[in-house]
Write a protein that holds these residues in place. Sequence first.
Motif, mmCIF file in Angstrom:
data_model
loop_
_atom_site.group_PDB
_atom_site.id
_atom_site.type_symbol
_atom_site.label_atom_id
_atom_site.label_comp_id
_atom_site.label_asym_id
_atom_site.label_seq_id
_atom_site.Cartn_x
_atom_site.Cartn_y
_atom_site.Cartn_z
ATOM 1 N N HIS A 254 42.059 46.022 40.327
ATOM 2 C CA HIS A 254 42.220 44.692 40.925
ATOM 3 C C HIS A 254 40.930 43.879 40.851
ATOM 4 N N ILE A 255 39.833 44.554 41.152
ATOM 5 C CA ILE A 255 38.542 43.842 41.129
ATOM 6 C C ILE A 255 38.287 43.309 39.723
ATOM 7 N N ALA A 256 38.569 44.163 38.729
ATOM 8 C CA ALA A 256 38.331 43.741 37.354
ATOM 9 C C ALA A 256 39.222 42.551 37.005
ATOM 10 N N LYS A 257 40.487 42.684 37.327
ATOM 11 C CA LYS A 257 41.447 41.664 36.918
ATOM 12 C C LYS A 257 41.243 40.348 37.678
ATOM 13 N N GLU A 258 41.007 40.467 38.955
ATOM 14 C CA GLU A 258 40.972 39.245 39.761
ATOM 15 C C GLU A 258 39.586 38.645 39.920
ATOM 16 N N HIS A 259 38.569 39.455 39.753
ATOM 17 C CA HIS A 259 37.221 38.923 39.999
ATOM 18 C C HIS A 259 36.303 38.996 38.790
ATOM 19 N N LEU A 260 36.139 40.227 38.268
ATOM 20 C CA LEU A 260 35.120 40.393 37.230
ATOM 21 C C LEU A 260 35.497 39.641 35.958
ATOM 22 N N ILE A 261 36.765 39.759 35.534
ATOM 23 C CA ILE A 261 37.153 39.110 34.275
ATOM 24 C C ILE A 261 37.062 37.583 34.377
ATOM 25 N N PRO A 262 37.647 36.958 35.430
ATOM 26 C CA PRO A 262 37.486 35.498 35.538
ATOM 27 C C PRO A 262 36.006 35.077 35.588
ATOM 28 N N LYS A 263 35.194 35.861 36.332
ATOM 29 C CA LYS A 263 33.765 35.522 36.454
ATOM 30 C C LYS A 263 33.081 35.568 35.079
ATOM 31 N N GLN A 264 33.376 36.638 34.343
ATOM 32 C CA GLN A 264 32.716 36.800 33.046
ATOM 33 C C GLN A 264 33.260 35.809 31.997
ATOM 34 N N LEU A 265 34.544 35.433 32.141
ATOM 35 C CA LEU A 265 35.110 34.441 31.216
ATOM 36 C C LEU A 265 34.246 33.186 31.253
ATOM 37 N N LYS A 266 33.985 32.749 32.472
ATOM 38 C CA LYS A 266 33.185 31.524 32.640
ATOM 39 C C LYS A 266 31.814 31.688 32.002
ATOM 40 N N ARG A 267 31.217 32.849 32.251
ATOM 41 C CA ARG A 267 29.855 33.064 31.735
ATOM 42 C C ARG A 267 29.790 33.123 30.226
ATOM 43 N N HIS A 268 30.940 33.431 29.602
ATOM 44 C CA HIS A 268 30.909 33.563 28.146
ATOM 45 C C HIS A 268 31.575 32.393 27.439
ATOM 46 N N GLY A 269 31.881 31.373 28.213
ATOM 47 C CA GLY A 269 32.472 30.182 27.603
ATOM 48 C C GLY A 269 33.866 30.433 27.062
ATOM 49 N N LEU A 270 34.556 31.427 27.670
ATOM 50 C CA LEU A 270 35.921 31.729 27.215
ATOM 51 C C LEU A 270 36.923 31.232 28.257
ATOM 52 N N THR A 271 38.181 31.159 27.846
ATOM 53 C CA THR A 271 39.236 30.781 28.801
ATOM 54 C C THR A 271 40.381 31.768 28.646
ATOM 55 N N LYS A 272 41.364 31.617 29.523
ATOM 56 C CA LYS A 272 42.530 32.505 29.453
ATOM 57 C C LYS A 272 43.244 32.334 28.114
ATOM 58 N N LYS A 273 43.127 31.138 27.565
ATOM 59 C CA LYS A 273 43.804 30.878 26.281
ATOM 60 C C LYS A 273 43.082 31.577 25.135
ATOM 61 N N THR A 274 41.793 31.597 25.176
ATOM 62 C CA THR A 274 41.054 32.163 24.048
ATOM 63 C C THR A 274 40.804 33.657 24.178
ATOM 64 N N PHE A 275 40.959 34.196 25.413
ATOM 65 C CA PHE A 275 40.683 35.623 25.582
ATOM 66 C C PHE A 275 41.722 36.257 26.495
ATOM 67 N N SER A 276 42.232 37.384 26.066
ATOM 68 C CA SER A 276 43.097 38.133 26.988
ATOM 69 C C SER A 276 42.861 39.613 26.761
ATOM 70 N N ILE A 277 43.123 40.385 27.793
ATOM 71 C CA ILE A 277 42.921 41.834 27.692
ATOM 72 C C ILE A 277 44.088 42.513 28.395
ATOM 73 N N SER A 278 44.627 43.542 27.771
ATOM 74 C CA SER A 278 45.818 44.177 28.343
ATOM 75 C C SER A 278 45.441 45.077 29.508
ATOM 76 N N ASP A 279 46.418 45.315 30.380
ATOM 77 C CA ASP A 279 46.175 46.176 31.540
ATOM 78 C C ASP A 279 45.777 47.591 31.111
ATOM 79 N N ASP A 280 46.376 48.047 30.013
ATOM 80 C CA ASP A 280 46.004 49.378 29.505
ATOM 81 C C ASP A 280 44.521 49.453 29.199
ATOM 82 N N CYS A 281 44.050 48.359 28.599
ATOM 83 C CA CYS A 281 42.620 48.324 28.263
ATOM 84 C C CYS A 281 41.768 48.359 29.515
#
Length: 765
Positions: free
Chosen positions: A482-509
């Motif tokens: 949950h932390i990864a999905k709800e906090h770390l990934i959104p936080k890091q998306l911003k830091r890397h200039g990515l968006t939900k449209k340009t980057f996605s990662i599966s739950d398995d990953c």
Amino acid sequence: MFPDLLLHFEIGRKKSILAVKEAMNSNQLIFLVTQKRVKDNDPSKTQIYEFGVLARIKQIISQNGDLMRVLVEGKYRAEVVEYIDDGEFLKAVIVKKEDINQHKNAVSEALIRKAEDLFSEYLSISPKKPVDLILNLESYEEVGKVSDYISSNIILDYKDKQVLLEELDTIQRIKKLIVFLSHENEVINYENELALKIKSSIDKNQKEYILREQIKILSRELNDSSDPVTESEEYKEKLRKLKLPKDTYDKLKKECENFSKVPSGSSEANIIRTYLDTCFSLPWNKSSKDVIDISKTKKILDKGHFGLKDVKNRILEFLSVKKLAPDIKGQIICLVGPPGVGKTTIVKSLAKAMGKKYIRISLGGINDESEIRGHRKTYIGAMPGRIITSIKQAGTNNPLILLDEIDKISEDYHGDPASALLEVLDPEQNCEFYDRYIEVPFDLSNVLFIATANDKESIPAPLYDRMEIIDLCSYTYEEKFHIAKEHLIPKQLKRHGLTKKTFSISDDCINLLIRGYTKEAGVRELERNIAKVMRKSAKKIVEDEEKSVKVELNILKEFLGPVKYKNKKIDDGESVGVVQGLAWTSVGGELLPIEVLPMKGKGDIQITGSLGDVMRESAQLAISYIRSNYLKLGVKRDFYKNMDIHIHAPEGAIPKDGPSAGVTIATALLSSLNNIPVNSDIAMTGEIILKGRVLPIGRLKEKVMAAYINGIKTVIIPAENESDISKIDDVVKKSINFVKADNLSTVFEYALKDFKKNNISKKKK
Ligand code: ADP
């Protein structure tokens, strides 16, 4: 006017000018007499002396309007016998007066010498007299001439000079001159002395002023734009504006004054300047406005952190109390937990919610009291301690200061930083916190201190007493997910200039990231790995011009390399003489496998691995227990005599509170002696005593978490630790089967395959 001497003077009276003109028209002789009172403008014959000098007008130097300048030469003394005419100018019959007593003798000689001495003294002490006057004097030999020459060249009252003129006896004349001259010299000497005294008293007052001016000029010469006097005035001005307590004010004022006395550019000036700058940059009276809004704070905490329910609640309780009783200083909160579980960031969120400045002081490795309390400013490179530095950095006197890793301070010959910290945290004392550099007390009572630690047992006892401990625990896989999905990934998306449209990662990953690439209590490594994946994706988008990156398992492996952590327990299957123990270190729970290998020998016990001697005692206890129960356990009687036993703990960091490995060693030993395999998916923890009773252990929650993370299905725990199970996360509880053992036979029963049930536990029943 004296005989034989040249004199030029100005005349302006009509009468006098007419007289001069008349003389010039005849034989150029003129009789010169002095008027009795200076202020008479048109003296009559009774208002002038009768004794004067007959002179020849040598030259009319100039005639300028009404004024005429003449040069005359004295001829001889003469006295008026009778005035002839009192018309346009005065005309008189005169009679020449001869000097008498002109003989040259010892008396006259002595008198001449005396007069000459006095005259030369006169010349030396009276300002601005040409020295050659004394040389001219040498051309006169007669005593009368000498005295006339001197008389005409000194400044005397005209009445005295008249006396000298009228004296025809040359010896008497020079004697009178001597009297006048020595009196005159005395007066001049006294005058000079007086002038000197006045000057020196003025000098004294001016000296300081002049010196200061010189300092100014010198420092300007040295290209030093600052001058200590004006700078010191500026400091004093700043000081007045600060409105400090009297003692503090006095102390700083004194420093300002000291500053004006040292030359600018000197090392001392620099020391004082740095000191004053530091003091003036402290927020003595500057504070931010505290906001205590429970629902807003709750929102901020929830937004920043997943889970951590207890911690958040405790923080909200703390705030509520603060709202009701703002002045009561409660206990200092200390967040305790392994690294990366969000201790620091949650405090940061709290500061944000309260509108406070946030400053973090890292205490890890501090062993010097001066780090807290500062160095005296006389030391080279002296600085205030970390507390005052933080206050300066915050710019307000009520920031939130995070004392990070308070369990990592230590004490050595530099003094005890813990006792200094105690003073900082104690509300009774911290309103007058004394930093050695600042040298004046600073009020810390409005600062909100919060501490963090990895291990509460390492916190120095006096500090521990002052603090209220809030435990943060390792995260479960689910929480991490949950932390990864709800906090770390959104936080890091911003830091890397990515968006939900340009980057996605599966739950398995995400799951593989957690289980296969990290092994930690917190989520730091996980966050780093997520960042790494995003970095590589960003490169793909930029370099390979891909529109978006969809991370699936194969791409994840391409980005991060092969999976690092496999669940080895499952791979290993059952084995003889190897048992999974559980331990706790400051970075969380750990699996602690223990291997035992008996071999032919003479009864030596060898212990190797990371635990060393800590385990020796547990090993001895286990051997003694098995020896005394050899029959029931089915072990050969003399195994301890003709076998060497090697015990090894291959892995892991050194546990903080002992391995609690009594049960583990005993189980491994029995398994190896009897060649019975240990059940797979089982781990255990507990100390033992000789009779085989299993003693309770600490930190069950973290140890069980380690078992869970490593895929263990069954955990044997001391029966007395049963109450701790309730504290364990529900997810963990669901996936683990707890066996509560109060003695070793229960442990053996569950841990060893086909353990003969005709053992102690049966007999007991
Ligand atoms: P600690 O101070 O306990 O060592 P940090 O506060 O530095 O840990 O946390 C490390 C990282 O993990 C931070 O980026 C933080 O945002 C993140 N993190 C930790 N716990 C949580 C949580 N419960 N929810 C969201 N993020 C978290």
